[in-house]
Write a protein that holds these residues in place. Structure first.
Motif, PDB file in Angstrom:
ATOM      1  N   LYS A 125       0.816  -1.223   0.000  1.00 17.27           N
ATOM      2  CA  LYS A 125       0.000   0.000   0.000  1.00 17.27           C
ATOM      3  C   LYS A 125       0.852   1.276   0.000  1.00 17.27           C
ATOM      4  O   LYS A 125       0.467   2.300  -0.540  1.00 17.27           O
ATOM      5  N   GLY A 126       2.016   1.201   0.606  1.00 16.67           N
ATOM      6  CA  GLY A 126       2.906   2.363   0.684  1.00 16.67           C
ATOM      7  C   GLY A 126       2.580   3.260   1.869  1.00 16.67           C
ATOM      8  O   GLY A 126       1.462   3.237   2.396  1.00 16.67           O
ATOM      9  N   LYS A 127       3.585   4.004   2.310  1.00 13.93           N
ATOM     10  CA  LYS A 127       3.386   4.970   3.411  1.00 13.93           C
ATOM     11  C   LYS A 127       4.153   6.230   3.068  1.00 13.93           C
ATOM     12  O   LYS A 127       5.283   6.167   2.583  1.00 13.93           O
ATOM     13  N   TYR A 128       3.538   7.380   3.368  1.00 17.47           N
ATOM     14  CA  TYR A 128       4.234   8.643   3.173  1.00 17.47           C
ATOM     15  C   TYR A 128       5.302   8.790   4.257  1.00 17.47           C
ATOM     16  O   TYR A 128       5.142   8.274   5.370  1.00 17.47           O
ATOM     17  N   LEU A 129       6.374   9.551   3.945  1.00 19.73           N
ATOM     18  CA  LEU A 129       7.430   9.745   4.960  1.00 19.73           C
ATOM     19  C   LEU A 129       6.859  10.423   6.205  1.00 19.73           C
ATOM     20  O   LEU A 129       7.183  10.050   7.324  1.00 19.73           O
ATOM     21  N   PHE A 130       5.955  11.390   6.027  1.00 17.28           N
ATOM     22  CA  PHE A 130       5.328  12.033   7.202  1.00 17.28           C
ATOM     23  C   PHE A 130       4.509  11.007   8.004  1.00 17.28           C
ATOM     24  O   PHE A 130       4.447  11.059   9.224  1.00 17.28           O
ATOM     25  N   GLU A 131       3.884  10.085   7.277  1.00 15.03           N
ATOM     26  CA  GLU A 131       3.052   9.065   7.923  1.00 15.03           C
ATOM     27  C   GLU A 131       3.926   8.149   8.793  1.00 15.03           C
ATOM     28  O   GLU A 131       3.579   7.819   9.932  1.00 15.03           O
ATOM     29  N   ILE A 132       5.084   7.796   8.247  1.00 12.31           N
ATOM     30  CA  ILE A 132       6.020   6.918   8.980  1.00 12.31           C
ATOM     31  C   ILE A 132       6.464   7.607  10.275  1.00 12.31           C
ATOM     32  O   ILE A 132       6.470   7.000  11.345  1.00 12.31           O
ATOM     33  N   LEU A 133       6.787   8.884  10.166  1.00 10.82           N
ATOM     34  CA  LEU A 133       7.225   9.630  11.365  1.00 10.82           C
ATOM     35  C   LEU A 133       6.086   9.722  12.377  1.00 10.82           C
ATOM     36  O   LEU A 133       6.280   9.485  13.574  1.00 10.82           O
ATOM     37  N   ALA A 134       4.896  10.048  11.896  1.00  9.07           N
ATOM     38  CA  ALA A 134       3.743  10.176  12.806  1.00  9.07           C
ATOM     39  C   ALA A 134       3.478   8.843  13.512  1.00  9.07           C
ATOM     40  O   ALA A 134       3.219   8.818  14.720  1.00  9.07           O
ATOM     41  N   GLU A 135       3.571   7.756  12.775  1.00  8.41           N
ATOM     42  CA  GLU A 135       3.328   6.439  13.383  1.00  8.41           C
ATOM     43  C   GLU A 135       4.334   6.154  14.497  1.00  8.41           C
ATOM     44  O   GLU A 135       3.984   5.641  15.554  1.00  8.41           O
ATOM     45  N   ASN A 136       5.594   6.476  14.215  1.00  9.24           N
ATOM     46  CA  ASN A 136       6.639   6.227  15.222  1.00  9.24           C
ATOM     47  C   ASN A 136       6.408   7.052  16.483  1.00  9.24           C
ATOM     48  O   ASN A 136       6.563   6.553  17.591  1.00  9.24           O
ATOM     49  N   LEU A 137       6.004   8.305  16.275  1.00  7.01           N
ATOM     50  CA  LEU A 137       5.758   9.158  17.442  1.00  7.01           C
ATOM     51  C   LEU A 137       4.532   8.688  18.218  1.00  7.01           C
ATOM     52  O   LEU A 137       4.521   8.686  19.446  1.00  7.01           O
ATOM     53  N   LYS A 138       3.520   8.244  17.484  1.00  2.57           N
ATOM     54  CA  LYS A 138       2.293   7.773  18.160  1.00  2.57           C
ATOM     55  C   LYS A 138       2.598   6.538  19.008  1.00  2.57           C
ATOM     56  O   LYS A 138       2.072   6.368  20.097  1.00  2.57           O
ATOM     57  N   GLU A 139       3.480   5.715  18.486  1.00  3.19           N
ATOM     58  CA  GLU A 139       3.859   4.508  19.226  1.00  3.19           C
ATOM     59  C   GLU A 139       4.568   4.893  20.539  1.00  3.19           C
ATOM     60  O   GLU A 139       4.287   4.314  21.595  1.00  3.19           O
ATOM     61  N   ALA A 140       5.469   5.891  20.435  1.00  6.70           N
ATOM     62  CA  ALA A 140       6.173   6.354  21.646  1.00  6.70           C
ATOM     63  C   ALA A 140       5.177   6.959  22.638  1.00  6.70           C
ATOM     64  O   ALA A 140       5.243   6.709  23.844  1.00  6.70           O
ATOM     65  N   ASN A 141       4.212   7.716  22.121  1.00  7.62           N
ATOM     66  CA  ASN A 141       3.204   8.324  23.004  1.00  7.62           C
ATOM     67  C   ASN A 141       2.452   7.259  23.787  1.00  7.62           C
ATOM     68  O   ASN A 141       2.184   7.409  24.977  1.00  7.62           O
ATOM     69  N   LYS A 142       2.132   6.182  23.082  1.00  8.11           N
ATOM     70  CA  LYS A 142       1.380   5.093  23.716  1.00  8.11           C
ATOM     71  C   LYS A 142       2.241   4.427  24.794  1.00  8.11           C
ATOM     72  O   LYS A 142       1.800   4.198  25.918  1.00  8.11           O
ATOM     73  N   LYS A 143       3.481   4.173  24.407  1.00  6.24           N
ATOM     74  CA  LYS A 143       4.388   3.487  25.323  1.00  6.24           C
ATOM     75  C   LYS A 143       4.612   4.283  26.613  1.00  6.24           C
ATOM     76  O   LYS A 143       4.668   3.710  27.703  1.00  6.24           O
ATOM     77  N   TYR A 144       4.762   5.600  26.480  1.00  6.31           N
ATOM     78  CA  TYR A 144       5.105   6.414  27.646  1.00  6.31           C
ATOM     79  C   TYR A 144       3.913   7.225  28.179  1.00  6.31           C
ATOM     80  O   TYR A 144       4.087   8.107  29.018  1.00  6.31           O
ATOM     81  N   ASN A 145       2.755   6.925  27.627  1.00  9.18           N
ATOM     82  CA  ASN A 145       1.525   7.574  28.080  1.00  9.18           C
ATOM     83  C   ASN A 145       1.655   9.102  28.124  1.00  9.18           C
ATOM     84  O   ASN A 145       1.444   9.747  29.145  1.00  9.18           O
ATOM     85  N   THR A 146       2.016   9.651  26.993  1.00  7.53           N
ATOM     86  CA  THR A 146       2.213  11.102  26.900  1.00  7.53           C
ATOM     87  C   THR A 146       1.864  11.562  25.487  1.00  7.53           C
ATOM     88  O   THR A 146       1.511  10.730  24.641  1.00  7.53           O
ATOM     89  N   ILE A 147       1.919  12.858  25.233  1.00  6.01           N
ATOM     90  CA  ILE A 147       1.821  13.324  23.838  1.00  6.01           C
ATOM     91  C   ILE A 147       3.006  14.247  23.598  1.00  6.01           C
ATOM     92  O   ILE A 147       3.129  15.320  24.211  1.00  6.01           O
ATOM     93  N   ILE A 148       3.888  13.783  22.745  1.00  4.68           N
ATOM     94  CA  ILE A 148       5.103  14.548  22.457  1.00  4.68           C
ATOM     95  C   ILE A 148       4.772  15.652  21.454  1.00  4.68           C
ATOM     96  O   ILE A 148       4.282  15.356  20.362  1.00  4.68           O
ATOM     97  N   PRO A 149       5.012  16.910  21.800  1.00  4.04           N
ATOM     98  CA  PRO A 149       4.766  17.968  20.814  1.00  4.04           C
ATOM     99  C   PRO A 149       5.690  17.788  19.609  1.00  4.04           C
ATOM    100  O   PRO A 149       6.877  17.516  19.776  1.00  4.04           O
ATOM    101  N   TRP A 150       5.096  17.949  18.432  1.00  8.20           N
ATOM    102  CA  TRP A 150       5.833  17.690  17.185  1.00  8.20           C
ATOM    103  C   TRP A 150       5.911  18.987  16.373  1.00  8.20           C
ATOM    104  O   TRP A 150       4.897  19.513  15.935  1.00  8.20           O
TER     105      TRP A 150
END
Ligand code: UTP
Length: 415
Positions: A125-150
């Motif tokens: 299906k493909g992923k946009y580079l911005f999408e890849i970054l957003a996914e990685n940050l969302k994963e970190a947010n979930k792991k650390y129960n926070t929302i990292i300002p981007w």
């Protein structure tokens, strides 16, 4: 003298008579637009940059030494636990922010549009580079129960398109109020004779001032104040074009805190002694990334007692800064590097000229030139296959094809 006369005087002083001639041919609105733009350009600085291109590069007696680093693979369990604990504490207490530098032109990739809107052909299906970054940050947010300002740095040229793209894609599920776009600075293009180029739109041609412009732009755009208001202490600054970039590495962060330094950087080991990458070193006692072209051949091949290259750690645009470090760097003058490039322009008769060979200088600052303002930085050696899948060239090395393979293999291993 009124404002317009002042600008004309400056143009004369800096030998920009072609612009004065052009002004005579413009209608009032065009004239005011051009004058307004010129009033915001530091002509003295631009002419100084131009003069520097004519100077012989000073051969200083530089003392180049190897730099210390820690290898992530070789950390003891105790070190790992300690670093992780220190790093996690910062993240869970919402003192961590991420900056993505997306103001580049991506000329080598040849994608029309901002680089972050490039779709990497992964998993069918493909992923946009911005999408890849957003996914990685969302994963970190979930792991650390926070929302990292981007924070996303764009250029004047690609800001609107970037904004529209992110809106259209609903910020890839990232909470909009935590995504901040800001524009980076620009510098005029200047020809071989020190004349500013004029573009088709009857304005001075300007181009982004390089990824080293990120510090000053963070401050002047108000983003640094925004970070302070949010209580941010550490800021990750990375590029938009590494498909497996680790933006939230608690080991890197914890290591920086433990070593009591203001900057930490992830490196990967050079593929071979002559790989064309910039490597970390200490120059005259300060941390620095030295370009492959500036590292003497003998040094590039030198090995230590373990048979490892002495200058082995390449810079992969994966850097952490304290908020104080950003503030400090943002107030220092940048070191600009010039590149001689092909740029079209209009002549005094408003005729567009498209050159067939390089005709003008573009000035760019590099993020890593900021390192030498500090006595020390912490370097963590990562692993190429875990940390570095760059999308730089259309084909061949560091291309979408190699990045896709690295990305898919990396995520396969995480299963
Ligand atoms: P590069 O130096 O690889 O440049 O940028 P680029 O623009 O992506 O590609 P080429 O050289 O034109 O082919 C490394 C990172 O720095 C950002 C880029 O967006 C990328 O994330 N960058 C570069 C900026 O944000 N601004 C700049 O002025 C230059």
């Amino acid at each position: 003298m009124d404002r317009n006369e002042e600008i004309i005087t400056l143009l004369k002083m800096y030998n920009q008579h072609h612009i004065i001639k052009l002004l005579d041919k413009l209608n009032e609105k065009q004239k005011q637009n051009l004058l307004e733009q010129i009033s915001n350009i530091d002509l003295h600085q631009v002419m100084e940059l131009y003069d520097n291109t004519k100077k012989e590069i000073e051969i200083k007696e530089n003392k180049i030494e190897s730099i210390q680093y820690l290898d992530k693979e070789k950390l003891t369990k105790m070190e790992q636990d300690k670093f992780r604990e220190l790093g996690e504490k910062v993240i869970v207490s919402a003192q961590y922010a991420v900056v993505t530098m997306a103001g580049g032109q991506g000329t080598r990739l040849g994608h029309t549009g901002p680089k972050g809107t490039f779709k990497l052909d992964v998993y069918g299906k493909g992923k946009y580079l911005f999408e890849i970054l957003a996914e990685n940050l969302k994963e970190a947010n979930k792991k650390y129960n926070t929302i990292i300002p981007w924070y996303i740095m764009t250029s004047k040229e690609n800001n609107d398109e970037t904004q529209e793209f992110l809106e259209k894609n609903n910020y890839f599920g990232y909470e909009k109020k935590h995504v901040m776009l800001f524009k980076q600075g620009e510098l005029p293009l200047i020809d071989e004779n020190g004349k500013l180029l004029i573009g088709n739109n009857l304005k001075i041609k300007e181009a982004s001032n390089g990824n080293g412009g990120v510090f000053a732009s963070l401050r002047t755009s108000g983003m640094l104040s925004d970070m302070k208001e949010r209580g941010i202490k550490w800021v990750f600054i990375g590029g938009v074009d590494n498909a497996i970039l680790k933006m939230v590495d608690v080991i890197l962060l914890g290591m920086a805190i433990c070593k009591n330094v203001q900057i930490a950087s992830k490196s990967v080991v050079k593929a071979n002694a002559h790989e064309k990458v910039g490597v970390f070193c200490k120059m005259n006692g300060h941390p620095k990334v030295i370009e492959y072209s500036e590292l003497p051949e003998k040094m590039a091949e030198e090995v230590d007692d373990n048979g490892e290259l002495k200058f082995s750690e390449s810079h992969i645009m994966c850097n952490l800064f304290t908020i104080e470090a950003i503030e400090k760097i943002s107030k220092e003058p940048l070191i600009y590097h010039s590149a001689f490039k092909k740029n079209s322009y209009i002549d005094e008769n408003c005729k567009e000229i498209i050159p067939d060979k390089p005709n003008s200088y573009k000035f760019e600052a590099f993020i890593f030139d900021s390192f030498e303002l500090f006595d020390d930085i912490a370097i963590l050696r990562g692993k190429r296959e875990d940390d570095f899948a760059p999308v730089k060239n259309k084909e061949g090395v560091d291309s979408p094809k190699t990045a896709k393979e690295l990305y898919e293999k990396y995520w396969e291993r995480q299963k």
